[in-house]
Every structure is written in structure tokens, then in C-alpha cells.
Design a protein around this motif. Structure first.
Motif, PDB file in Angstrom:
ATOM      1  N   THR A  80       0.870  -1.169   0.000  1.00 51.44           N
ATOM      2  CA  THR A  80       0.000   0.000   0.000  1.00 51.44           C
ATOM      3  C   THR A  80       0.905   1.216   0.000  1.00 51.44           C
ATOM      4  O   THR A  80       1.578   1.504   0.989  1.00 51.44           O
ATOM      5  N   GLU A  81       0.936   1.925  -1.131  1.00 50.24           N
ATOM      6  CA  GLU A  81       1.861   3.050  -1.296  1.00 50.24           C
ATOM      7  C   GLU A  81       1.100   4.364  -1.381  1.00 50.24           C
ATOM      8  O   GLU A  81       0.028   4.447  -1.992  1.00 50.24           O
ATOM      9  N   VAL A  82       1.685   5.394  -0.788  1.00 44.20           N
ATOM     10  CA  VAL A  82       1.060   6.712  -0.713  1.00 44.20           C
ATOM     11  C   VAL A  82       1.820   7.703  -1.588  1.00 44.20           C
ATOM     12  O   VAL A  82       3.050   7.744  -1.581  1.00 44.20           O
ATOM     13  N   ALA A  85       4.855  -2.101 -10.886  1.00 41.62           N
ATOM     14  CA  ALA A  85       5.262  -0.852 -11.543  1.00 41.62           C
ATOM     15  C   ALA A  85       4.158  -0.311 -12.440  1.00 41.62           C
ATOM     16  O   ALA A  85       3.950   0.901 -12.533  1.00 41.62           O
ATOM     17  N   ARG A  86       3.412  -1.205 -13.087  1.00 46.57           N
ATOM     18  CA  ARG A  86       2.300  -0.781 -13.950  1.00 46.57           C
ATOM     19  C   ARG A  86       1.202  -0.107 -13.129  1.00 46.57           C
ATOM     20  O   ARG A  86       0.696   0.954 -13.505  1.00 46.57           O
ATOM     21  N   PHE A  87       0.844  -0.715 -12.016  1.00 44.77           N
ATOM     22  CA  PHE A  87      -0.176  -0.145 -11.130  1.00 44.77           C
ATOM     23  C   PHE A  87       0.304   1.180 -10.537  1.00 44.77           C
ATOM     24  O   PHE A  87      -0.450   2.151 -10.433  1.00 44.77           O
ATOM     25  N   ARG A  88       1.580   1.230 -10.182  1.00 43.27           N
ATOM     26  CA  ARG A  88       2.138   2.452  -9.617  1.00 43.27           C
ATOM     27  C   ARG A  88       2.090   3.605 -10.615  1.00 43.27           C
ATOM     28  O   ARG A  88       1.830   4.748 -10.239  1.00 43.27           O
ATOM     29  N   ARG A  89       2.332   3.301 -11.884  1.00 41.32           N
ATOM     30  CA  ARG A  89       2.264   4.358 -12.899  1.00 41.32           C
ATOM     31  C   ARG A  89       0.875   4.974 -12.958  1.00 41.32           C
ATOM     32  O   ARG A  89       0.727   6.186 -13.143  1.00 41.32           O
ATOM     33  N   ALA A  95      -2.179   3.807  -3.635  1.00 41.91           N
ATOM     34  CA  ALA A  95      -2.208   2.613  -4.480  1.00 41.91           C
ATOM     35  C   ALA A  95      -2.329   1.407  -3.561  1.00 41.91           C
ATOM     36  O   ALA A  95      -1.374   1.043  -2.877  1.00 41.91           O
ATOM     37  N   TRP A  96      -3.522   0.815  -3.539  1.00 42.35           N
ATOM     38  CA  TRP A  96      -3.802  -0.261  -2.578  1.00 42.35           C
ATOM     39  C   TRP A  96      -3.743  -1.621  -3.266  1.00 42.35           C
ATOM     40  O   TRP A  96      -4.723  -2.092  -3.823  1.00 42.35           O
ATOM     41  N   LEU A  97      -2.590  -2.250  -3.216  1.00 42.83           N
ATOM     42  CA  LEU A  97      -2.472  -3.650  -3.600  1.00 42.83           C
ATOM     43  C   LEU A  97      -2.500  -4.444  -2.299  1.00 42.83           C
ATOM     44  O   LEU A  97      -1.487  -4.910  -1.801  1.00 42.83           O
ATOM     45  N   GLY A  98      -3.692  -4.529  -1.731  1.00 44.59           N
ATOM     46  CA  GLY A  98      -3.842  -5.107  -0.400  1.00 44.59           C
ATOM     47  C   GLY A  98      -4.520  -6.453  -0.383  1.00 44.59           C
ATOM     48  O   GLY A  98      -4.922  -6.931   0.675  1.00 44.59           O
ATOM     49  N   TYR A  99      -4.641  -7.085  -1.567  1.00 48.88           N
ATOM     50  CA  TYR A  99      -5.265  -8.408  -1.613  1.00 48.88           C
ATOM     51  C   TYR A  99      -4.608  -9.247  -2.700  1.00 48.88           C
ATOM     52  O   TYR A  99      -3.905  -8.719  -3.568  1.00 48.88           O
ATOM     53  N   ALA A 100      -4.832 -10.545  -2.624  1.00 47.63           N
ATOM     54  CA  ALA A 100      -4.285 -11.459  -3.622  1.00 47.63           C
ATOM     55  C   ALA A 100      -5.179 -11.420  -4.854  1.00 47.63           C
ATOM     56  O   ALA A 100      -6.252 -12.017  -4.873  1.00 47.63           O
TER      57      ALA A 100
END
Length: 325
Positions: A104-106, A131-135, A158-163
Motif C-alpha cells: 500500500t503506497e502513498v 510498476a504498472r499499477f504504480r504508474r 495505491a492499494w495492492l492489499g489483496y491477492a
């Protein structure tokens, strides 16, 4: 089962055939996969406006350790991805380098913010493709900074908080991953409320399978807006069935392949397959906005109509959101 038109029946049979086939093929392919090893996540204090620096530092240190572990076991791509997350400027509320990975990045200053957008990704998103999601998150943050009224402070999470499910897998056609993810999404919204205070306006921007996650989490959630992008359905028959007081938006790019998926739900061997009503259809009742000509991965493309409208939604400039053509 509700009656379906013949065309929908044919499309549904094709989807079910794909699901059954992948149910047989994917486990065999998955048997050859190896879980990427990493140390357990860090245990920083709960995130508040006063502890953010400590939380960020702890997660960067854990990313450094995860990078070294991945390198030691020969996972060069993962080692590089996690090494990038450990850079001094990165702001992570959460990080777990094990398996496919979670982060989970801010973007922005959560301690002093008026408007926050939380991005919820769809299938095939993990640390190796992060990196794609972060862009996408960074593009939205830059757009918000460029278009926000003077004095309005913004942030993107950017919430990549689940599988997330694989695109070619049985899981992508059922709600199982979304049901497991929904409590985690509700929890991170609660965390953000604790950090930002109750005055901040929060929006959920939910892409593809992420819209199923948001649909499961939406009921009673303290958010201002929820937008479904390239959605296969939310699991609800209508916006009112989401049981949210937030404004509900939906969009689909003219080139998005998800338009050709059957928006239905049926029972199959005790499992519900499909996600119901198309969110951009009049029957669903969302506010449908213009996403331009782009495809399934183009909603956050810089200078696009989709990104411009998403920024307007997050900023509360709803009268400026352009309707779907």
C-alpha cells in the motif's frame, strides 16, 4: 435462474467452458510455480498523522530485507522490484514481500490532505507487475496536483492489499477473492480516516476485478465517491444494492474488451459465476461518464479523457465530469 436472451446464453456457455477448462489446466500449471520467499512484514505502530514517518521507514527496511532474500534465492526480477520500493522517497503504509506480494503506497502528504483517492487494482497485479499499477497512481496524483483548486491538498493511495486473481483462472470469474479482500479494503479506509481526520474526502477508484472488491466493501463505508472502471460487474444488481451513500460512477473505454463479457450471475456446482448487471447500463443506475476511446488498461493514461474525469470526481468537481457519448 433468471431468463437470459439467447445471445447472452451463448456467451455465458463460453465463459463457463473457459472456467471449467481453466479449473483443470491452471492447477497443473500452478504446480510448477514457487512462492517467492521473504521475511515476515514489519510491525510498526498504527499509522497516524504523527507516526507516518516511522511506518514508512519500517516498511522500507522490510522491503530492503525482502529484496536481499529474493536475490539470495535467485529471484532477480523480484529483488529489483522490492529494491525500488525501498528507496528513501517511497511511502508505504504496508508491505509484504511473501508470495505474490502486497503493498500500500502513498503519493502525497496524508498528514495534511483534503482529498484522497484509493486505487483498487484488478487481476494479475502483484509485486512483479506493481510498476504498472504504480504508474496509474502516479499519473492520477500528478493530474490532481495540476488541476486542484488553490489550497486543496491531495493524495493518492495505491492499494495492492489483496491477492488478485490471475486473468486466466477460475478465481477471476467468482467472488471468492473479492469477499476475502473486502474486509481489508474496509480496514484501510478506516486507517486513512484515522490518519487524515474526518474532514478529508475519500474516493474509491476500482478497476476491473477491483470493482468486485469495492462492491463487496461498499456498504456503509465512509467515502464520498466510488467509481467502477472497466468493470465486469460488482456483484450487485444495481447501485442502490451497494448500500452506500457515496456517489456511484461507472465508465468503460470504447476499446475495452470487458464490454464483450456476459454481465450475468449463475450458480455452477455451488459457486456463483459472474458478477451481474453491467455498471454502465441504465439498469444499474450509476453516473456514467466519458472514458474516451481507450482499452482496458487505459483509464489512467496521461492526458486522457478518462483520467481528466477521474480527477474531477476526486476533487468534487462533479458538474465538470463529461457524460458518456
Amino acid at each position: 435462474m433468471r431468463r437470459l436472451k439467447e445471445g447472452a446464453r451463448r456467451r455465458l456457455r463460453a465463459v463457463l467452458a473457459a472456467v471449467v477448462t481453466s479449473a483443470l489446466v491452471v492447477p497443473l500449471a500452478g504446480a510448477a510455480r514457487f512462492e517467492v520467499p521473504a521475511p515476515p512484514p514489519a510491525s510498526p505502530p498504527p499509522a497516524t498523522s504523527g507516526t507516518l514517518a516511522v511506518v514508512y521507514a519500517a516498511n522500507r527496511a522490510n522491503a530492503t530485507a525482502a529484496s536481499q532474500t529474493a536475490a539470495d534465492h535467485g529471484y532477480r526480477h523480484r529483488a529489483a522490484a522490492t529494491r525500488a520500493l525501498a528507496a528513501p522517497h517511497r511511502q508505504m503504509l504496508a508491505f509484504d514481500g511473501r508470495g505474490a506480494g502486497l503493498v500500500t503506497e502513498v503519493f502525497g502528504d496524508l498528514a495534511h490532505v483534503d482529498r484522497v483517492a484509493v486505487l483498487v487494482p484488478g487481476s494479475d497485479t502483484g509485486l512483479d507487475t506493481y510498476a504498472r499499477f504504480r504508474r496509474a497512481a502516479r499519473a492520477l496524483h500528478l493530474k490532481l496536483r495540476a488541476t486542484a483548486p488553490a489550497g486543496t491538498r491531495t493524495a493518492v493511495v495505491a492499494w495492492l492489499g489483496y491477492a488478485t486473481p490471475d486473468t486466466i483462472s477460475p478465481a477471476v470469474a467468482t467472488t471468492g477473492r473479492a469477499e476475502a479482500a473486502a474486509p481489508r479494503l474496509r480496514a484501510v479506509v478506516g486507517d486513512l480516516r484515522r490518519i487524515t481526520g474526518r474532514h478529508a474526502q475519500l474516493s474509491l477508484l476500482c478497476h476491473s476485478y477491483g470493482s468486485v472488491v469495492c462492491g463487496r466493501a461498499a456498504a456503509g463505508l465512509n467515502i464520498t465517491d466510488i467509481a467502477f472502471l472497466g468493470s465486469p460487474g460488482t456483484g450487485a444488481d444495481s447501485a442502490s444494492r451497494l448500500k452506500t451513500r457515496a456517489r456511484v460512477w461507472a465508465a468503460r473505454g470504447a476499446g475495452d474488451w470487458v464490454a464483450h463479457t456476459p454481465h450475468v450471475q449463475v450458480g455452477l456446482l455451488g459457486v456463483t459465476v459472474g458478477f451481474g448487471t453491467d455498471p454502465v447500463s441504465p439498469a444499474f443506475g450509476a453516473r456514467v461518464f466519458n472514458a474516451g476511446p481507450g482499452g482496458h488498461s487505459a483509464y489512467f493514461t496521461p492526458a486522457s479523457q478518462a483520467l481528466a474525469n477521474l480527477a474531477r470526481i476526486v476533487l468534487g468537481r462533479t458538474a465538470e465530469v463529461t457524460d458518456a457519448a
